[in-house]
Design an enzyme around this catalytic site. Structure first.
Site, PDB file in Angstrom:
ATOM      1  N   GLY A 112       8.809  -4.103  16.874  1.00 19.92           N
ATOM      2  CA  GLY A 112       8.576  -4.940  15.802  1.00 19.92           C
ATOM      3  C   GLY A 112       9.932  -5.762  15.224  1.00 19.92           C
ATOM      4  CG  ASN A 168       9.052  -3.796  11.533  1.00 11.55           C
ATOM      5  OD1 ASN A 168       8.840  -2.632  11.928  1.00 11.55           O
ATOM      6  ND2 ASN A 168      10.142  -4.668  12.210  1.00 11.55           N
ATOM      7  CE1 TYR A 226      10.270   3.758  13.465  1.00 14.54           C
ATOM      8  CE2 TYR A 226       8.332   4.668  12.832  1.00 14.54           C
ATOM      9  CZ  TYR A 226       8.930   3.942  13.866  1.00 14.54           C
ATOM     10  OH  TYR A 226       8.534   3.456  15.109  1.00 14.54           O
ATOM     11  CD  GLN A 282     -21.876   4.591 -26.103  1.00 11.60           C
ATOM     12  OE1 GLN A 282     -20.570   4.823 -26.314  1.00 11.60           O
ATOM     13  NE2 GLN A 282     -22.194   3.461 -25.204  1.00 11.60           N
TER      14      GLN A 282
END
Lengths: 568, 254
Positions: A463, A499, A343, A157
């Site tokens: 968990g 977990n 973790y 365009q």
């Protein structure tokens, strides 16, 4: 089980650097004399930065000496540095939070902004429906146009707005095919060269899988997928693909065949990196929770770089996987906050998991004659219950004894979840690499969890009570719960979804099964090839090294906005 | 045939100590005296001498629904009085702390009534009606379940179970809720949540190394008993894992 002697102790250098002047085997030390939070250069930097910000904005900010526990700042014990495993680079823990680490952000950006789109359907439409000629020359011209359009430029365009190339310089498209003759005719700038990037054995398998088909590896701008989401990637890509076909093949912009091209690019011919998630975790495609473990193991490229070291290749998946699934997915998308980082980092710092895993490799060699440095499907061990039990028991007992023998290492992994994830990962990797079976690896993980819990009368946080104490029943056998093989499981698999400290390791266990066999790919050859591309901003063959670069502020990311904001 | 609990496998003294703590038929040695008032101070839930806050009226004053379960289960004193539910939380050093998180939970389930234990790696919490809690906490602190240096009562900021010990032998506690004096007596100067106490509470001297080693309920190859050496324990875990793998949670021996 039969304990073997292994003298390397890969973690010792890191422990000596972290706890300088201290005996890593002593059970006594001193506390409360470290000058609190000010012992850390990074925390001091944070405090100074916050002062400036407060002056500028007039709102209080980081103030650990007042806000932490009502005036008792952290740092009553030594705030440790960490070595990013197998890099020799020591960093502060803060530098491994994804907000502080541009490499971590880019790894996820590079996955989220990627789709693989087949070209066969589009070429069939052009040739059979429209009678257009498709040749290497027209494909090269199309790719030239596509690499103009994909970052956000107009091709058809008049009077269109466009994006600044300097803001979207990470966006491009390359192609790959298993047809050598066709590959030779593609301009090198547009080709992912399978022969150059993979070992000859891997390349042969991958090319056979791809066949004569051709695929586009598309990476939309980082800044776009950040502003929108992973679901945008296929849409942005499909729009630019459609416009580029129109321009390259002189099509009518409104003719019905365009719909076929769009359908192919948006649906029929597209491979997403991740599937959509159900309503309660609602995310579109290409978001972390939908990445299958088999796919993730293909995204990570370490087995291409270290084909004769499946342990190293798997450990790189652990690093990348825990960062993405623990730190970003569970830690931020699903939970929020900062606690999830440690973790994850336990699994890719200080060479601790590396040591445990190589112990498993040595045990495989000593007891079963499995030479992990020569991966071969014919050499893998039958995945029987007895063998899984033996491997996981020995690797787990060794890991527990190492933690016990080196109290500084126990202090390094001060949380039970950290130790649980690391020990179970070493067990799982040993089982999967040795047997070439991902479910055997997962089963080894769960025996480790039971054994850990009984030995120390503790495991991880709540968990772990769920998935790790019922996992025996849904791992080696898939029959009891109509479960899936490891390759098809993912972060949203039942029991796996909530977990931290598991998903990255599971992905690596799945990958390890294939790296131990010397397979060219784990689940999807297209994705394996796509992420081998050296033009990507993040190097997926060395994720841990990239994280280390990010931590010491040497990683150059994409998606920066400095071109359009005031200089600072 | 009536069910007879076995309290776990193992031939080691660690396994035997675990069975001993769990078995309610065995009376554990009382190794220190702590007054009721001192227990209340350490717990920090109410001022000594104050009335128990209640969550509901005493059961005797309530219209109890006609429920067969209520007829079978005799309420504890705390439940009868309508006490609120409060907690005590322990941190156990991995260097031979006399009890350990799962061990505590199992022991409490065998020995106490009306409890809700929670088990993590670095702490173990038990919640119940307040007056029941005070009795349970007193037992948990006065008996061989507790050592002043290697066990700690901590409501929050529990970090320490896996850390090396301080030179004075105490487990790390960033809040230093307890300190050890010149004569080797451990005193609590803060309650379990870390609020300073109006007066210190003495829990006596730490038990010596030989005692804690002999009474340990954790395997530890450096400071205690090696897990690897208790072959029966290891084989038992492998057996449970194999049966669960093959048969889910309805295991049948082949």
């Amino acid at each position: 089980m039969a304990k073997i002697e292994r003298s390397q102790k890969l973690f010792l250098d890191a422990l000596k650097e972290k706890f300088q002047g201290q005996d890593p085997e002593s059970v006594k030390t001193t506390f409360y004399n470290f000058n609190g939070v000010r012992q850390s250069p990074r925390k001091r930097e944070f405090m100074a930065a916050a002062k400036g910000i407060e002056m500028e904005r007039g709102i209080s900010m980081y103030d650990p000496e007042h806000c932490h526990l009502g005036g008792l700042p952290m740092g009553q014990r030594q705030l440790m540095t960490y070595e990013v495993s197998q890099t020799g680079v020591f960093v502060e823990g803060d530098d491994l939070h994804f907000v502080n680490n541009a490499a971590m952000q880019q790894m996820w950006d590079d996955i989220r902004r990627t789709v693989v789109v087949g070209m066969d359907l589009a070429h069939a439409t052009l040739q059979k429906r429209l009678g257009k000629e498709v040749t290497p020359e027209t494909i090269n011209e199309y790719l030239h146009i596509l690499n103009h359009a994909m970052p956000g430029a107009a091709v058809v365009q008049e009077h269109m707005v466009e994006t600044h190339p300097g803001l979207v310089d990470d966006c491009y498209c390359k192609v790959f095919t298993g047809d050598d003759a066709m590959a030779d005719d593609i301009e090198p700038q547009f080709l992912i060269n399978i022969d150059k990037l993979f070992t000859s054995e891997q390349a042969e398998v991958l090319k056979e899988q791809v066949g004569k088909s051709m695929y586009q590896a598309i990476h939309i701008p980082t800044i776009v997928s950040r502003t929108c989401d992973g679901g945008t990637t296929s849409r942005w890509s499909a729009m630019q693909i459609g416009m580029s076909f129109i321009a390259a093949y002189r099509m009518c912009a409104g003719e019905a065949a365009v719909a076929d091209l769009s359908f192919a690019a948006k649906h029929a011919g597209v491979s997403q990196m991740a599937s959509i998630l159900p309503a309660r975790r609602a995310r579109g495609p290409n978001e972390p929770g939908g990445i299958k473990f088999g796919v993730f193991s293909d995204i990570i490229q370490a087995n291409r770089k270290y084909p004769n070291d499946p342990a190293r290749a798997s450990l790189e998946v652990v690093g990348a996987g825990t960062m993405l699934f623990d730190q970003i997915w569970l830690g931020s998308y699903m939970s929020g906050g900062v606690g999830f980082t440690q973790y994850a980092t336990a699994a890719y710092t200080d060479n601790i998991l590396d040591e445990y895993t190589y112990y498993g490799m040595d045990y495989l060699k000593d007891k079963y004659g499995f030479d992990y440095s020569n991966p071969d499907p014919a050499a893998t061990i039958a995945p029987t219950q007895e063998i899984v039990n033996d491997l996981a028991t020995e690797v787990n007992l060794n890991a527990m004894e190492q933690y016990e023998g080196y109290p500084t290492m126990m202090e390094d992994h001060f949380g039970g979840s950290q130790r649980a994830g690391v020990m179970a990962a070493a067990c799982g990797l040993t089982c999967s690499i040795g047997t070439g079976n991902s479910n055997a690896g997962l089963n080894g993980w769960y025996l480790s969890m039971l054994m850990h819990k009984e030995g120390w009368s503790r495991l991880g946080f709540f968990g772990y009570d769920l998935q790790d104490q019922c996992g025996s029943a849904n791992s080696l056998s898939m029959e009891p719960d109509r479960g899936l093989m490891g390759e098809l499981r993912g972060p949203n698999y039942p029991n796996y979804a909530m977990n931290v400290g598991h998903q990255g390791e599971y992905a690596a266990i799945v990958g390890g099964a294939h790296y131990g066999r010397g397979d060219a790919f784990c689940f999807d050859p297209l994705i394996k090839i796509c992420f081998a591309d050296p033009s990507l901003t993040f190097d997926f063959s060395e994720p841990r090294r990239e994280f280390a670069k990010g931590a010491i502020r040497e990683f150059k990311p994409a998606g920066e906005r400095s071109l359009i904001i005031p200089a600072r | 045939m009536a069910y007879k609990p076995q309290y776990g496998p193992g031939t080691s003294h660690v396994a035997e100590n675990r069975r001993r703590q769990m078995n309610p038929d065995i009376e554990l040695d009382k190794v220190r005296n702590v007054t009721d008032e001192d227990i209340v101070l350490i717990l920090g839930h109410r001022a000594p001498g104050s009335a128990y806050p209640t969550a509901h009226p005493p059961l005797a004053e309530q219209q109890e629904p006609d429920c067969p379960i209520r007829k079978i289960v005799k309420p504890t004193d705390g439940a009868k009085a309508g006490d609120r539910v409060r907690y005590v939380q322990f941190v156990d050093s991995m260097y031979n702390g006399p009890s350990q998180p799962y061990q505590r939970t199992y022991t409490e389930c065998y020995r106490f009534r009306g409890i809700d234990p929670g088990t993590l790696s670095g702490r173990q919490i038990v919640e119940c009606r307040e007056r029941d809690l005070e009795g349970y906490a007193k037992w948990l602190i006065e008996t061989e379940m507790f050592d002043p240096a290697l066990t700690s009562v901590r409501g929050a900021t529990v970090h320490g179970h896996s850390l090396r010990l301080a030179e004075d032998g105490l487990m790390f506690d960033m809040l230093q809720r307890c300190i050890i004096g010149d004569e080797g007596v451990v005193t609590y100067v803060k309650d379990q949540i870390g609020e300073p106490l109006d007066r210190a509470v003495s829990l006596g001297k730490p038990l010596d190394d030989a005692w804690v080693k002999a009474h340990s309920t954790i395997f530890h190859s450096l400071v205690g008993s090696s897990y690897r050496d208790d072959k029966e324990y290891i084989e038992y875990i492998q057996r449970i894992h194999s049966l669960r793998t093959k048969y889910g949670f309805m295991p049948v021996e082949e």
